[in-house]
Design a protein around this motif. Structure first.
Motif: not given
Length: 302
Positions: A151-160, A274-288
């Motif tokens: 659902d979510v990752g911690i990465i380094i660029p490039p991340d376009d 995240v693949p789409d910031r506007e379409d994350v679950s509540r749990a993913t938003e809590v992680f962020i």
């Protein structure tokens, strides 16, 4: 003209195929979903028969492998399961409960530096949320994000390819053998590293190193590209080269190894993706939100 089959999927079929992709095994997927291996095989065969195409193939080297169309269908199925989870979260919230799940992807150094504190705080403040962690290289995490495996990752660029939330800026340093002539200096300039045998990290780290040298009209002399920084440090200890890494990623240095900052100060960006910031679950938003509250906008420079 061949008639296109009208497909009717049920949730159990979708969960089963996704679980097979996660476990790489009919047996393990069945155990996780309380099904026998023969039952799993029958369901997969029935689905493939209805579709008129193979989704899964057996490979002697890699075991069970999803076909190209199978991989594309898996992305859709993971999105469907994500929507199921969101429905469950909404219903629970209406009843005053907090449930949900988030699957995190992080590279080894991020797992060490960030994830334990994040999970501890999430479990203290949001005990109803289920947390799953997958550790991999930066390249693997980006692929997991593309295929919606995490659902979510911690990465380094490039991340376009992703929606990102800036997290940390981490200063570049170089680890040297204590007897190296450059170890006598308080800081190291890129020009000092002309023809210096270098050891760098894989999965995106090398991109920045090459870019830095190119900006100085130089080409790095890269001897090894490694997954684990600890391996590189051991090589420095044996006099096999010098490691370019970041201050935050630098482990406890063994005997005969020292670190020096690179001048002028150069930073590596670390992002939540995240693949789409506007379409994350509540749990993913809590992680962020938890991650940002603990680490966001920090400069690791001393």
């Amino acid at each position: 003209m061949k008639e296109i089959p009208k497909l009717i999927w049920n949730e159990n079929q979708i969960r089963l195929l996704v679980k097979i992709s996660e476990t790489g095994s009919f047996t393990k997927a069945g155990e996780a979903l309380h099904m026998t291996q023969p039952a799993v095989s029958r369901i997969v065969a029935a689905v493939e028969d209805e579709l008129g195409t193979k989704l899964i193939q057996r490979n002697r080297k890699n075991g069970l492998v999803f076909t190209e169309v199978g991989e594309r269908i898996l992305i859709l199925f993971r999105n469907i399961l994500s929507d199921f989870h969101k429905v469950e979260e909404l219903v629970a919230a209406e009843k005053g409960l907090e449930i949900g799940r988030v699957h995190i992807g992080a590279y080894p150094t991020a797992c060490t530096r960030f994830i334990p504190k994040i999970i501890r705080q999430m479990e203290e403040k949001h005990p109803g949320l289920e947390i799953k962690l997958s550790e991999g290289s930066v390249t693997q995490i980006k692929e997991w994000l593309r295929t919606r495996t995490v659902d979510v990752g911690i990465i380094i660029p490039p991340d376009d390819d992703f929606d990102i939330i800036p997290l940390v800026k981490d200063r570049l340093v170089i680890a040297l053998h204590v007897d190296h002539p450059l170890a006598k200096k308080d800081s190291i300039e890129i020009s000092d590293l002309q023809d210096e045998p270098l050891i760098i990290g894989r999965g995106g780290y090398e991109v920045q190193v090459y870019a830095i040298f190119k900006a100085c009209n130089m080409k790095p002399c890269v001897r090894f590209v490694l997954e684990q920084i600890e391996t590189g440090i051991s090589m420095v200890q044996e006099g096999l080269g010098s490691v370019i890494t970041t201050l935050g990623a630098l482990p406890a240095l063994p005997e005969y190894v020292v670190s020096r900052p690179i001048q002028p100060a150069i930073f590596r960006d670390i992002h939540i993706a995240v693949p789409d910031r506007e379409d994350v679950s509540r749990a993913t938003e809590v992680f962020i939100q938890t991650t940002c509250s603990l680490f966001s906008d920090r400069f690791i420079s001393n």
